[in-house]
Write a protein that holds these residues in place. Structure first.
Motif, mmCIF file in Angstrom:
data_model
loop_
_atom_site.group_PDB
_atom_site.id
_atom_site.type_symbol
_atom_site.label_atom_id
_atom_site.label_comp_id
_atom_site.label_asym_id
_atom_site.label_seq_id
_atom_site.Cartn_x
_atom_site.Cartn_y
_atom_site.Cartn_z
ATOM 1 N N GLY A 453 -30.341 -15.460 -2.115
ATOM 2 C CA GLY A 453 -31.420 -15.607 -1.146
ATOM 3 C C GLY A 453 -31.453 -16.989 -0.521
ATOM 4 O O GLY A 453 -31.758 -17.144 0.667
ATOM 5 N N ALA A 454 -31.131 -18.033 -1.316
ATOM 6 C CA ALA A 454 -31.087 -19.393 -0.776
ATOM 7 C C ALA A 454 -30.002 -19.521 0.292
ATOM 8 O O ALA A 454 -30.209 -20.151 1.339
ATOM 9 C CB ALA A 454 -30.841 -20.387 -1.908
ATOM 10 N N LEU A 455 -28.853 -18.913 0.030
ATOM 11 C CA LEU A 455 -27.776 -18.943 1.034
ATOM 12 C C LEU A 455 -28.204 -18.224 2.310
ATOM 13 O O LEU A 455 -27.919 -18.685 3.430
ATOM 14 C CB LEU A 455 -26.514 -18.295 0.452
ATOM 15 C CG LEU A 455 -25.866 -19.022 -0.737
ATOM 16 C CD1 LEU A 455 -24.705 -18.210 -1.288
ATOM 17 C CD2 LEU A 455 -25.393 -20.409 -0.310
ATOM 18 N N ILE A 456 -28.899 -17.098 2.149
ATOM 19 C CA ILE A 456 -29.391 -16.365 3.321
ATOM 20 C C ILE A 456 -30.395 -17.222 4.090
ATOM 21 O O ILE A 456 -30.360 -17.291 5.326
ATOM 22 C CB ILE A 456 -30.037 -15.031 2.881
ATOM 23 C CG1 ILE A 456 -28.974 -14.097 2.309
ATOM 24 C CG2 ILE A 456 -30.745 -14.362 4.070
ATOM 25 C CD1 ILE A 456 -29.544 -12.828 1.704
ATOM 26 N N THR A 481 -40.023 -8.136 0.695
ATOM 27 C CA THR A 481 -40.347 -8.673 -0.633
ATOM 28 C C THR A 481 -41.382 -7.813 -1.339
ATOM 29 O O THR A 481 -41.194 -7.407 -2.500
ATOM 30 C CB THR A 481 -40.875 -10.114 -0.500
ATOM 31 O OG1 THR A 481 -39.838 -10.955 0.012
ATOM 32 C CG2 THR A 481 -41.337 -10.645 -1.847
ATOM 33 N N TYR A 482 -42.474 -7.533 -0.654
ATOM 34 C CA TYR A 482 -43.559 -6.780 -1.294
ATOM 35 C C TYR A 482 -43.269 -5.284 -1.344
ATOM 36 O O TYR A 482 -43.843 -4.570 -2.163
ATOM 37 C CB TYR A 482 -44.875 -7.068 -0.574
ATOM 38 C CG TYR A 482 -45.282 -8.517 -0.712
ATOM 39 C CD1 TYR A 482 -45.620 -9.036 -1.945
ATOM 40 C CD2 TYR A 482 -45.276 -9.380 0.380
ATOM 41 C CE1 TYR A 482 -45.965 -10.370 -2.096
ATOM 42 C CE2 TYR A 482 -45.624 -10.719 0.247
ATOM 43 C CZ TYR A 482 -45.965 -11.206 -0.994
ATOM 44 O OH TYR A 482 -46.291 -12.528 -1.145
ATOM 45 N N PHE A 490 -34.557 -7.271 -8.012
ATOM 46 C CA PHE A 490 -33.471 -8.083 -7.458
ATOM 47 C C PHE A 490 -33.613 -8.216 -5.944
ATOM 48 O O PHE A 490 -33.533 -9.326 -5.395
ATOM 49 C CB PHE A 490 -32.118 -7.461 -7.811
ATOM 50 C CG PHE A 490 -30.966 -8.108 -7.091
ATOM 51 C CD1 PHE A 490 -30.509 -9.364 -7.468
ATOM 52 C CD2 PHE A 490 -30.344 -7.467 -6.029
ATOM 53 C CE1 PHE A 490 -29.452 -9.968 -6.797
ATOM 54 C CE2 PHE A 490 -29.296 -8.058 -5.358
ATOM 55 C CZ PHE A 490 -28.845 -9.314 -5.739
ATOM 56 N N LEU A 491 -33.810 -7.101 -5.252
ATOM 57 C CA LEU A 491 -33.974 -7.156 -3.797
ATOM 58 C C LEU A 491 -35.223 -7.932 -3.417
ATOM 59 O O LEU A 491 -35.238 -8.655 -2.408
ATOM 60 C CB LEU A 491 -34.039 -5.736 -3.224
ATOM 61 C CG LEU A 491 -32.729 -4.952 -3.203
ATOM 62 C CD1 LEU A 491 -32.963 -3.546 -2.653
ATOM 63 C CD2 LEU A 491 -31.683 -5.668 -2.357
ATOM 64 N N SER A 492 -36.274 -7.796 -4.220
ATOM 65 C CA SER A 492 -37.505 -8.523 -3.932
ATOM 66 C C SER A 492 -37.279 -10.031 -3.983
ATOM 67 O O SER A 492 -37.691 -10.777 -3.086
ATOM 68 C CB SER A 492 -38.595 -8.120 -4.935
ATOM 69 O OG SER A 492 -39.789 -8.825 -4.705
ATOM 70 N N VAL A 493 -36.584 -10.508 -5.035
ATOM 71 C CA VAL A 493 -36.290 -11.941 -5.154
ATOM 72 C C VAL A 493 -35.320 -12.380 -4.066
ATOM 73 O O VAL A 493 -35.450 -13.475 -3.501
ATOM 74 C CB VAL A 493 -35.714 -12.253 -6.552
ATOM 75 C CG1 VAL A 493 -35.285 -13.707 -6.644
ATOM 76 C CG2 VAL A 493 -36.738 -11.945 -7.628
ATOM 77 N N LEU A 494 -34.351 -11.519 -3.773
ATOM 78 C CA LEU A 494 -33.369 -11.820 -2.729
ATOM 79 C C LEU A 494 -34.043 -12.070 -1.384
ATOM 80 O O LEU A 494 -33.622 -12.948 -0.608
ATOM 81 C CB LEU A 494 -32.380 -10.651 -2.610
ATOM 82 C CG LEU A 494 -31.260 -10.785 -1.582
ATOM 83 C CD1 LEU A 494 -30.274 -11.857 -2.010
ATOM 84 C CD2 LEU A 494 -30.548 -9.453 -1.395
ATOM 85 N N LEU A 495 -35.101 -11.338 -1.087
ATOM 86 C CA LEU A 495 -35.821 -11.502 0.174
ATOM 87 C C LEU A 495 -36.908 -12.570 0.073
ATOM 88 O O LEU A 495 -37.241 -13.223 1.067
ATOM 89 C CB LEU A 495 -36.449 -10.162 0.578
ATOM 90 C CG LEU A 495 -35.458 -9.028 0.856
ATOM 91 C CD1 LEU A 495 -36.194 -7.704 1.002
ATOM 92 C CD2 LEU A 495 -34.635 -9.312 2.095
#
Length: 694
Positions: A453-456, A481-482, A490-495
């Motif tokens: 997510g940081a890279l994104i 996220t929500y 995982f997707l939530s943290v990624l976003l």
């Protein structure tokens, strides 16, 4: 399959709806205050709204409202206490320990009470870096509470506009999960099926189905408007629920001789036809679920009926040419399976008709009293809390684990200050769960999600220079996220990570690199502390919970089997009450056992003693439940009095065997002696053979 179905399902899902609702509830105060030049106040309001939204999960509106009100008072109180304690590190450390313990213990009162505890811990952590004095602390707490009050009113307003939407979404999700379950059952008809792997997937899916059905029953029968009001929509939704539960039972009715069926029929391609039929039915069920969620009627155009007739002809032809005394039982099983598919197809057609909400349906709903037994009740008492204040309680050990881990993280942040130290505590609070397997999964998801997510986030900031464009990207990421917060962590943290980075970049473009570095470092530190705590601080291994789950499963199987036998013997009319309740409790027990087994698979190998035997036992329990469901579906067809008596004798003997199994597991004494079941079953088979010849 209609390829637009997944898109429609996603758009109308409760997760998408929740993502939009929560994002709007959080953003509106910040945007509105920003318009008047009060962005810092708006952020505090949004912070309160975010915490209250944690408790706004699917469920009866009464429970949602009470949960949000409790959360509102809790975050106000926590903000005050932490705000005044933050100037004295020793006092703050004591407050952190006490709050972590108390709010983690709230989990004994159910998921919603646990969510109130999580929200309280979040606001506690997010306040530890705020060094305010006097009235500033009170004003901050009031702003946070005002934001929570705003979200409470906002959520209730949305519900009042579309009161049936949550029920429709939950019902649609439940129907779709049943479609996925049927797809997995269909895989047993594939030639090269991996039985063990498919059973593991099947057991996991069965747990999901039961979870969604439990949520749905709570939502439907504890929502006054769905049952007590004389509206057509409410009545039809109740009818859908009851028919879907029966359809799921029919799908579970299975003749588990898959290996034998493959030995008999792999050379004739008939099993592939059965698999195709099951997959077609699964697609029909899924599309009906999407129709329920969206509120539109299902098209009802199906080729399943035509395919069933073709398969009937193929089976008749195969029987005429290849049936022998050695494989006659295989043909009987195929006939039963095909009849079962026909029954499921007729139920799917009924479900499609229900989605039209035709006026004629309003007269068919059962009385309200018929549903009271399906509702489970959560007791809330101080005695329950005191009973769990010992190391035998998993919740107590988890509360101690969280308290010690957060205290360690806080003390570490004092000696090694690294930017936003509250992210260390936030990571610990969010990751650390009662079970080791859940903590491990969350740990991996958060670490990889944060890095990717940081890279994104970096790429978005460098590619999108316009602030308005960044704001829209942030809103999109917030919704995601929500939307995935309860579904896919995982997707939530990624976003979540890029949306936080963009948020800080919009506030101050010069500090976003610092924020990025701090988040990565603090997340890593928090993850290490959380993982160490779950591994070494009062660890909760599933092997301790397997035996009680097995005993509970056997006890509920006995009740389910007994209720079916009473109905077969025609001594009681239990079809609409006790048998439904017994079925539900057996399914819940099976789901809990499957969950415990799946969590055990994620634990260290040294903790997986007897895992192969446990796996076989769980599969046998699933087969047993399917057989009882099969017996339940056949009870209207058993009309021979003499054969019925033999059935009852066999069932009573089976109950004795199961009771003995419970006694062995409970180690309560020597199991009682039972007659050999072979003699009883031989009598049943002999009489069944005579009927078959006739």
């Amino acid at each position: 399959m209609n390829y637009t179905t997944p898109v429609k399902s996603f758009i109308n899902s409760q997760y998408f709806y929740e993502g939009v609702r929560v994002t709007a509830g959080i953003l509106i105060p910040a945007l509105l205050m920003s318009y008047f030049g009060l962005l810092s106040t708006g952020i505090l309001l949004s912070l309160g709204a975010m915490c209250v939204s944690v408790t706004d999960s699917a469920g009866p509106i009464l429970h949602r409202r009470n949960g949000m009100i409790a959360c509102l008072f809790s975050i106000f109180f926590v903000s005050l206490v932490v705000g005044f304690a933050v100037s004295w590190p020793i006092v703050l450390a004591a407050v952190l320990f006490v709050f972590c313990f108390f709010f983690s213990m709230l989990g004994i009162y159910g998921a919603r009470a646990g969510a109130v505890g999580i929200a309280s811990l979040l606001i506690m952590v997010l306040n530890i870096d705020q060094h305010l004095v006097g009235w500033q602390v009170i004003y901050r707490a009031l702003y946070i509470a005002s934001g929570g009050l705003w979200y409470l009113c906002f959520s209730i307003l949305l519900y009042s506009v579309r009161p049936y939407k949550p029920v429709q979404q939950a019902l649609g999700e439940s129907i779709e999960s049943i479609a996925d379950y049927l797809r997995l059952r269909a895989e047993f008809y594939r030639k090269d099926v991996d039985y063990d792997a498919n059973y593991r997937r099947l057991l996991y899916q069965q747990s999901l189905v039961q979870e969604k059905q439990n949520t749905l029953s709570e939502l439907l029968f504890k929502t006054r408007s769905s049952v007590k009001e004389s509206t057509l929509t409410g009545r039809v939704l109740v009818m859908m629920y009851m028919d879907v539960a029966d359809m799921y039972e029919r799908i579970m009715t299975s003749y588990q001789y898959y290996r034998t069926l493959h030995e008999y029929f792999d050379d004739y391609n008939i099993l592939e036809k059965f698999r195709d039929l099951a997959l077609m039915l699964a697609n029909e069920i899924e599309e009906a679920g999407v129709a329920v969620k969206s509120g539109y009627s299902s098209n009802g155009k199906s080729l399943v009926g035509k395919r069933i007739k073709e398969t009937h002809l193929l089976l008749d032809e195969l029987r005429e040419n290849f049936m022998t005394p050695e494989n006659i039982d295989g043909f009987l099983n195929l006939r039963r399976i095909l009849e079962n598919i026909e029954d499921i197809n007729s139920r799917v057609q009924n479900l499609q008709f229900y989605t039209t909400y035709d006026q004629s349906l309003g007269k068919k709903v059962q009385k309200e009293s018929d549903f009271e037994h399906l509702i489970s009740h959560q007791q809330i008492s101080m005695g329950m809390l005191f009973d769990n204040l010992n190391l035998r309680s998993d919740t107590f050990r988890h509360a101690l684990r969280v308290s010690i881990a957060v205290l360690a993280g806080y003390v570490g942040s004092l000696f090694f200050p690294l930017g936003h130290s509250y992210w260390i505590l936030l990571t610990i609070v969010v990751i650390l769960k009662p079970a080791y397997s859940l903590t491990k999964s969350r740990n991996v998801d958060r670490l990889f999600g944060t890095v990717i997510g940081a890279l994104i986030g970096i790429c978005v900031i460098y590619l999108v220079q316009n602030k308005t464009g960044l704001l829209f990207v942030m809103i999109f990421l917030m919704i995601g996220t929500y939307m995935f917060l309860r579904k896919n962590y995982f997707l939530s943290v990624l976003l979540m990570t890029p949306y936080i980075i963009i948020f800080f970049h919009l506030l101050n473009p010069t500090i976003f690199r610092t924020v990025l570095t701090d988040r990565l470092i603090d997340t890593g530190i928090g993850s290490v502390i959380a993982f160490g705590a779950s591994m070494f601080l009062f660890p909760a291994w599933e092997r301790k919970n397997i035996r009680p789950a097995v005993i509970r499963m056997l006890e509920q199987s006995i009740q389910y089997l007994h209720s079916v036998s009473l109905y077969i013997s025609q001594t009681h009319d239990l079809k609409n009450r006790e048998q439904q309740l017994a079925r539900k409790e057996a399914m819940v027990a099976l789901a809990n056992l499957s969950d415990a087994f799946n969590r055990m698979l994620s634990e260290p190998r040294r903790m997986q003693k007897g895992i192969q035997e446990i796996h076989r036992f769980v599969v046998l329990c699933h087969s047993l439940t399917s057989y009882i469901a099969t017996l339940s579906s056949l009870n209207n067809k058993i009309k021979n009095d003499e054969l019925t008596a033999e059935f009852i004798n066999a069932i009573r003997l089976l109950e004795d065997f199961l009771h003995n199994a419970v006694d062995v597991l409970e180690e309560t004494g020597t199991p009682a002696e039972t007659k050999s079941i072979k003699e009883v079953l031989r009598t049943v088979n002999e009489k069944a053979s005579i009927l078959l010849e006739q």
